[in-house]
Design a protein around this motif. Structure first.
Motif, PDB file in Angstrom:
ATOM      1  N   GLU A  98      53.579  -1.022 -65.531  1.00  0.00           N
ATOM      2  CA  GLU A  98      54.362   0.167 -65.199  1.00  0.00           C
ATOM      3  C   GLU A  98      53.760   0.895 -63.998  1.00  0.00           C
ATOM      4  O   GLU A  98      54.484   1.400 -63.143  1.00  0.00           O
ATOM      5  CB  GLU A  98      54.472   1.090 -66.408  1.00  0.00           C
ATOM      6  CG  GLU A  98      55.404   0.553 -67.480  1.00  0.00           C
ATOM      7  CD  GLU A  98      55.372   1.348 -68.781  1.00  0.00           C
ATOM      8  OE1 GLU A  98      54.585   2.325 -68.887  1.00  0.00           O
ATOM      9  OE2 GLU A  98      56.122   0.990 -69.699  1.00  0.00           O
ATOM     10  N   GLU A  99      52.412   0.951 -63.917  1.00  0.00           N
ATOM     11  CA  GLU A  99      51.745   1.557 -62.762  1.00  0.00           C
ATOM     12  C   GLU A  99      52.118   0.822 -61.475  1.00  0.00           C
ATOM     13  O   GLU A  99      52.446   1.444 -60.470  1.00  0.00           O
ATOM     14  CB  GLU A  99      50.221   1.485 -62.916  1.00  0.00           C
ATOM     15  CG  GLU A  99      49.599   2.531 -63.778  1.00  0.00           C
ATOM     16  CD  GLU A  99      48.082   2.326 -63.905  1.00  0.00           C
ATOM     17  OE1 GLU A  99      47.446   1.867 -62.931  1.00  0.00           O
ATOM     18  OE2 GLU A  99      47.555   2.622 -64.984  1.00  0.00           O
ATOM     19  N   LEU A 100      52.016  -0.515 -61.523  1.00  0.00           N
ATOM     20  CA  LEU A 100      52.347  -1.315 -60.343  1.00  0.00           C
ATOM     21  C   LEU A 100      53.798  -1.121 -59.925  1.00  0.00           C
ATOM     22  O   LEU A 100      54.099  -1.010 -58.732  1.00  0.00           O
ATOM     23  CB  LEU A 100      52.080  -2.797 -60.607  1.00  0.00           C
ATOM     24  CG  LEU A 100      50.629  -3.251 -60.589  1.00  0.00           C
ATOM     25  CD1 LEU A 100      50.536  -4.713 -60.992  1.00  0.00           C
ATOM     26  CD2 LEU A 100      50.008  -3.044 -59.225  1.00  0.00           C
ATOM     27  N   GLU A 101      54.696  -1.087 -60.883  1.00  0.00           N
ATOM     28  CA  GLU A 101      56.102  -0.908 -60.565  1.00  0.00           C
ATOM     29  C   GLU A 101      56.379   0.482 -60.017  1.00  0.00           C
ATOM     30  O   GLU A 101      57.198   0.648 -59.114  1.00  0.00           O
ATOM     31  CB  GLU A 101      56.969  -1.234 -61.776  1.00  0.00           C
ATOM     32  CG  GLU A 101      56.984  -2.726 -62.057  1.00  0.00           C
ATOM     33  CD  GLU A 101      57.803  -3.135 -63.269  1.00  0.00           C
ATOM     34  OE1 GLU A 101      58.585  -2.311 -63.769  1.00  0.00           O
ATOM     35  OE2 GLU A 101      57.661  -4.289 -63.694  1.00  0.00           O
ATOM     36  N   ALA A 102      55.667   1.503 -60.521  1.00  0.00           N
ATOM     37  CA  ALA A 102      55.821   2.863 -59.996  1.00  0.00           C
ATOM     38  C   ALA A 102      55.315   2.939 -58.555  1.00  0.00           C
ATOM     39  O   ALA A 102      55.936   3.572 -57.695  1.00  0.00           O
ATOM     40  CB  ALA A 102      55.072   3.854 -60.876  1.00  0.00           C
ATOM     41  N   GLU A 103      54.179   2.267 -58.270  1.00  0.00           N
ATOM     42  CA  GLU A 103      53.647   2.240 -56.900  1.00  0.00           C
ATOM     43  C   GLU A 103      54.634   1.554 -55.961  1.00  0.00           C
ATOM     44  O   GLU A 103      54.862   2.004 -54.843  1.00  0.00           O
ATOM     45  CB  GLU A 103      52.300   1.502 -56.852  1.00  0.00           C
ATOM     46  CG  GLU A 103      51.167   2.253 -57.499  1.00  0.00           C
ATOM     47  CD  GLU A 103      49.896   1.406 -57.635  1.00  0.00           C
ATOM     48  OE1 GLU A 103      49.833   0.307 -57.035  1.00  0.00           O
ATOM     49  OE2 GLU A 103      48.982   1.846 -58.345  1.00  0.00           O
ATOM     50  N   THR A 104      55.204   0.455 -56.424  1.00  0.00           N
ATOM     51  CA  THR A 104      56.169  -0.275 -55.604  1.00  0.00           C
ATOM     52  C   THR A 104      57.412   0.569 -55.355  1.00  0.00           C
ATOM     53  O   THR A 104      57.894   0.640 -54.229  1.00  0.00           O
ATOM     54  CB  THR A 104      56.557  -1.601 -56.295  1.00  0.00           C
ATOM     55  OG1 THR A 104      55.376  -2.374 -56.492  1.00  0.00           O
ATOM     56  CG2 THR A 104      57.545  -2.396 -55.472  1.00  0.00           C
ATOM     57  N   ALA A 105      57.899   1.218 -56.391  1.00  0.00           N
ATOM     58  CA  ALA A 105      59.092   2.059 -56.243  1.00  0.00           C
ATOM     59  C   ALA A 105      58.819   3.215 -55.289  1.00  0.00           C
ATOM     60  O   ALA A 105      59.668   3.563 -54.468  1.00  0.00           O
ATOM     61  CB  ALA A 105      59.541   2.585 -57.598  1.00  0.00           C
ATOM     62  N   ALA A 106      57.618   3.800 -55.373  1.00  0.00           N
ATOM     63  CA  ALA A 106      57.270   4.916 -54.482  1.00  0.00           C
ATOM     64  C   ALA A 106      57.225   4.459 -53.034  1.00  0.00           C
ATOM     65  O   ALA A 106      57.615   5.192 -52.129  1.00  0.00           O
ATOM     66  CB  ALA A 106      55.938   5.516 -54.899  1.00  0.00           C
ATOM     67  N   SER A 107      56.760   3.245 -52.799  1.00  0.00           N
ATOM     68  CA  SER A 107      56.669   2.765 -51.418  1.00  0.00           C
ATOM     69  C   SER A 107      58.034   2.402 -50.851  1.00  0.00           C
ATOM     70  O   SER A 107      58.197   2.329 -49.641  1.00  0.00           O
ATOM     71  CB  SER A 107      55.717   1.576 -51.325  1.00  0.00           C
ATOM     72  OG  SER A 107      56.252   0.473 -51.993  1.00  0.00           O
TER      73      SER A 107
END
Length: 185
Positions: A98-107
């Protein structure tokens, strides 16, 4: 503007001709935010986490089946301890995913200005690659001047200007075009 240009020096013109004749790779539009978000390390970590999560889910199902239907008896205490460890590991993997997906979505999110800049750059490169006639003066006035500036900075190393007239343009690939002007009356 260029109406006073008498000619372009032969050496630079021949170099430009040979460069254009040999062909070159077209500029592809690539979003830097997509490239940053899809870095190799993050993709590998995400894939590893997904496979580890699947493995833990299978182990949890296998443990449940073993406890309920296995020929060898397993104490309820051992089952609960093992189940808790698997669930905790699964929760860790899920949280990191979920952290990785949130970082990707933010970028991937960008402001309206960023979107317009990227769209202008895309349109600019498409127009330059297009084979039909383009009125460049009219076109340049329509797009964001900052995009034109960034584009020129990406391909041109130096302009030489003397008395308000461009005497040469040095491209980043080493090609230099020199202009000779008509004598002023």
């Amino acid at each position: 503007m260029f109406t006073d240009v008498d000619h372009i020096e032969r050496h630079g013109l021949e170099e430009l001709y040979n460069h254009l004749r040999s062909g070159f790779m077209p500029l592809d539009f690539e979003s830097s935010s997509v490239n940053a978000a899809e870095s190799g390390a993050e993709v590998q970590e995400r894939d590893l986490l997904i496979s580890e999560k699947r493995r833990l889910e299978r182990a949890l199902n296998w443990l449940k089946s073993l406890f309920l239907y296995g020929e060898d008896t397993m104490s309820e205490k051992d089952y609960l301890i093992e189940r808790k460890q698997l669930i905790d590991s699964l929760a860790e993997k899920t949280a990191r995913l979920e952290e990785l997906e949130a970082e990707t979505a933010a970028s991937f999110t960008m402001s309206d200005e960023e979107f317009m800049a990227k769209a202008s750059y895309f349109i600019l490169t498409q127009q330059l690659q297009d084979k039909r006639f383009v009125d460049y003066e009219k076109f340049i006035r329509k797009i964001d001047p900052q995009i034109v500036k960034e584009f020129l900075n990406s391909i041109i190393k130096n302009f030489c200007i003397k008395n308000g007239l461009t005497t040469s343009i040095l491209f980043k690939n080493g090609l230099e075009i020199r202009f000779s002007y008509k004598a002023q009356e």
